[in-house]
Design an enzyme around this catalytic site. Sequence first.
Site, PDB file in Angstrom:
ATOM      1  N   ARG A  11      -4.878  -1.161   1.935  1.00 27.46           N
ATOM      2  CA  ARG A  11      -3.590  -1.855   1.778  1.00 27.46           C
ATOM      3  C   ARG A  11      -2.476  -0.813   1.926  1.00 27.46           C
ATOM      4  O   ARG A  11      -2.361   0.088   1.091  1.00 27.46           O
ATOM      5  CB  ARG A  11      -3.550  -2.539   0.414  1.00 27.46           C
ATOM      6  N   LYS A  13       1.797   5.849  -3.495  1.00 26.48           N
ATOM      7  CA  LYS A  13       1.752   5.819  -4.955  1.00 26.48           C
ATOM      8  C   LYS A  13       2.312   7.102  -5.566  1.00 26.48           C
ATOM      9  O   LYS A  13       2.373   8.149  -4.931  1.00 26.48           O
ATOM     10  CB  LYS A  13       0.300   5.602  -5.425  1.00 26.48           C
TER      11      LYS A  13
END
Length: 289
Positions: free
Chosen positions: A259, A225
């Site tokens: 994830r 991210k």
Amino acid sequence: MTTETSGYWRAAHGRGIALAEKGRLMAIVNVTPDSFSDGGQHFSVDKAVEHALSCLAEGADILDIGGESTRPGALPISAGEEQDRVLPVIERLARETDALMSIDTYRAETARAAIAAGAHIVNDVYGLQREPEIAEIAAKTDAGLCVMHTGRERDRLADVVADQFDYLGRSLAIATEAHVAREAIMLDPGFGFAKETVGENMALMARFDELLALGYPLLVGTSRKRFLGTLTGKAASERDAATAATTVLLRMKGASVFRVHNVAINRDALAIADAMMAAEREAGKGQPR
């Protein structure tokens, strides 16, 4: 340290996965041309299946198959185009493997078709609040349901944890009304989804264990991210070490499922975290009361 949430995540087609003693890995299989980290790399049935099989070989417990990028600014596609991308991948993997599969979608129509094709779990980035019918589909098919928090397209509370409880509380009310089984539900705090600053994401990490009070197992998706790039100065494809660091930290604060793009490095990170947690439990048995 906070102990992990124990239990079992129930899924469709008589499947499920134990969560008690071991962190679990959900591998990202993007059948998209424009995802922020690996867009286009697996944008064909053959390449997507090949990538999925490699993730399984590296230790993935779940394959999360998505046909539409959820990165900020991504162009939306139709439900038909989404299904044209993901359904052949799910059907082939269902024929060739016994893999536990998740469909990454916020569309009820796609969720229904994916479960019929062999998927076991629905991963909804809008937490049932865009198309609540997903909850009804999950209830009727016994599918697992990952309910994610997002701050997109709405006003948010100033406190990051209070906003989690507010948003996810509404999502859980939708699931309850649809009679989704409690053991089918997993919650995801949605790192990076309209958490606008590094500080907001880090505050959510620091207070992550407060989310255990919601009473459900927790899935996290920090992989590659943007906030990790800001902290490390690395491009998206170079953020796997930073991702693994968050995997360890969040596992020890109670997360159950991770994830990720890179299964191998996070598998090793989880092995260390799980061993540390086991040692803490064992040490605790010998402490005087």
